[in-house]
Write a protein that holds these residues in place. Structure first.
Motif, PDB file in Angstrom:
ATOM      1  N   SER A  37       2.230  12.535  80.282  1.00  0.00           N
ATOM      2  CA  SER A  37       2.747  13.445  79.250  1.00  0.00           C
ATOM      3  C   SER A  37       3.493  12.603  78.227  1.00  0.00           C
ATOM      4  CB  SER A  37       3.717  14.462  79.874  1.00  0.00           C
ATOM      5  OG  SER A  37       4.873  13.786  80.335  1.00  0.00           O
ATOM      6  N   PRO A  38       3.689  13.165  77.023  1.00  0.00           N
ATOM      7  CA  PRO A  38       4.500  12.447  76.037  1.00  0.00           C
ATOM      8  C   PRO A  38       5.903  12.172  76.577  1.00  0.00           C
ATOM      9  CG  PRO A  38       3.424  14.352  75.023  1.00  0.00           C
ATOM     10  CD  PRO A  38       3.110  14.421  76.481  1.00  0.00           C
ATOM     11  N   THR A  54       1.083   7.075  82.219  1.00  0.00           N
ATOM     12  CA  THR A  54       1.915   8.256  81.985  1.00  0.00           C
ATOM     13  C   THR A  54       1.009   9.469  81.839  1.00  0.00           C
ATOM     14  OG1 THR A  54       1.950   8.021  79.574  1.00  0.00           O
ATOM     15  CG2 THR A  54       3.650   6.853  80.810  1.00  0.00           C
ATOM     16  N   GLY A  72      -3.041   7.947  67.926  1.00  0.00           N
ATOM     17  CA  GLY A  72      -2.807   8.953  68.954  1.00  0.00           C
ATOM     18  C   GLY A  72      -2.588   8.369  70.343  1.00  0.00           C
ATOM     19  N   ALA A  73      -2.581   7.073  70.448  1.00  0.00           N
ATOM     20  CA  ALA A  73      -2.406   6.450  71.772  1.00  0.00           C
ATOM     21  C   ALA A  73      -0.970   6.618  72.280  1.00  0.00           C
ATOM     22  CB  ALA A  73      -2.774   4.970  71.714  1.00  0.00           C
ATOM     23  N   GLY A  74      -0.021   6.746  71.349  1.00  0.00           N
ATOM     24  CA  GLY A  74       1.362   6.965  71.784  1.00  0.00           C
ATOM     25  C   GLY A  74       2.333   5.892  71.305  1.00  0.00           C
ATOM     26  N   LYS A  75       1.944   5.118  70.301  1.00  0.00           N
ATOM     27  CA  LYS A  75       2.803   4.042  69.800  1.00  0.00           C
ATOM     28  C   LYS A  75       4.122   4.606  69.253  1.00  0.00           C
ATOM     29  CE  LYS A  75      -0.465   2.647  66.930  1.00  0.00           C
ATOM     30  NZ  LYS A  75      -1.500   3.639  67.298  1.00  0.00           N
ATOM     31  N   THR A  76       4.009   5.669  68.474  1.00  0.00           N
ATOM     32  CA  THR A  76       5.222   6.277  67.922  1.00  0.00           C
ATOM     33  C   THR A  76       5.997   7.003  69.015  1.00  0.00           C
ATOM     34  OG1 THR A  76       4.303   6.423  65.699  1.00  0.00           O
ATOM     35  CG2 THR A  76       6.060   7.993  66.244  1.00  0.00           C
ATOM     36  N   THR A  77       5.283   7.600  69.942  1.00  0.00           N
ATOM     37  CA  THR A  77       5.954   8.329  71.033  1.00  0.00           C
ATOM     38  C   THR A  77       6.815   7.397  71.874  1.00  0.00           C
ATOM     39  OG1 THR A  77       4.158   9.936  71.081  1.00  0.00           O
ATOM     40  CG2 THR A  77       5.544   9.805  73.044  1.00  0.00           C
ATOM     41  N   THR A 124       6.004   9.124  78.594  1.00  0.00           N
ATOM     42  CA  THR A 124       5.901   7.910  77.766  1.00  0.00           C
ATOM     43  C   THR A 124       7.244   7.605  77.105  1.00  0.00           C
ATOM     44  OG1 THR A 124       3.548   8.227  77.409  1.00  0.00           O
ATOM     45  CG2 THR A 124       4.702   6.876  75.790  1.00  0.00           C
ATOM     46  N   ASN A 159      -3.786  13.979  78.216  1.00  0.00           N
ATOM     47  CA  ASN A 159      -2.352  13.723  78.321  1.00  0.00           C
ATOM     48  C   ASN A 159      -2.031  12.446  79.087  1.00  0.00           C
ATOM     49  OD1 ASN A 159      -1.330  16.129  76.976  1.00  0.00           O
ATOM     50  ND2 ASN A 159      -2.274  17.222  78.673  1.00  0.00           N
ATOM     51  N   ARG A 176      -2.087   8.260  79.515  1.00  0.00           N
ATOM     52  CA  ARG A 176      -2.147   7.001  78.764  1.00  0.00           C
ATOM     53  C   ARG A 176      -1.919   5.851  79.729  1.00  0.00           C
ATOM     54  NH1 ARG A 176      -3.300  10.600  75.856  1.00  0.00           N
ATOM     55  NH2 ARG A 176      -2.615  11.033  73.732  1.00  0.00           N
TER      56      ARG A 176
END
Ligand code: ADP
Ligand code: MG
Length: 154
Positions: free
Chosen positions: A10-11, A8, A38-43, A14, A135, A137
């Motif tokens: 961008s957030p 991905t 900051g890897a994007g787990k919550t995102t 994701t 940006n 991941r």
């Protein structure tokens, strides 16, 4: 063990991926979210919870301090749990994870579950996220064999 891989940029992308993945997350389901801060787990959780109409994307925030967030949808309850601050098995038990995992209506997303490998049920999906740029991941989905996971979801 089957693996799928995505990139991905961008957030928002994701979050969209999370929405798409929700289709294979029929309850009861345990999902381990793995990746650095900051890897994007919550995102990605925003997309999953939104797909179940359990929360709006903006409502999903990091459970860093409260440790367990519960989002009730019409059909599925999404739990988002962060074990980053949990240090002992005794502390882990106080979260009531057994009851949460035992409820057939729940999709349970856990960040830092790999800290307690012996206590995480094997029947699960892992989402592994890696930061490859500001940006971008790389996101891998691993399904353990024996999981009733993705066939004919819905
Ligand atoms: P974690 O829960 O893994 O610690 P978060 O989801 O809280 O990570 O934070 C990810 C951060 O990275 C957010 O600030 C988000 O805006 C940013 N970001 C940038 N690009 C991406 C992307 N492609 N996917 C997810 N997050 C991204
Ligand atoms: Mg997080």
């Amino acid at each position: 063990m089957s693996t799928e891989q995505f990139t991905t940029h961008s957030p928002e992308e994701t979050i969209s991926l999370g929405r798409a993945l929700a289709e294979k997350l029929q309850p009861p389901k345990l999902v381990l979210l793995r990746g650095d801060l900051g890897a994007g787990k919550t995102t990605i959780t925003k997309g999953i919870a939104a797909a179940f109409d359990a929360a709006s994307e903006d409502d999903v925030t990091s459970p860093t301090f409260t440790l367990v967030h519960e989002y009730r949808g019409p059909r599925v309850t999404v739990y988002h749990i962060d074990l980053y601050r949990i240090e002992t098995e005794r502390e882990l038990y106080t979260l009531g994870l057994d009851d949460i995992l035992g409820d057939p209506n729940n999709v349970v997303l856990i960040e830092w579950g790999e800290k307690f490998p012996d206590l995480m049920p094997e029947d699960r999906i892992e989402i592994r996220l890696r930061t490859t740029g500001d940006n971008s991941r790389e996101i891998e989905i691993l399904e353990t064999p024996g999981g009733p996971s993705c066939s004919n979801a819905g």
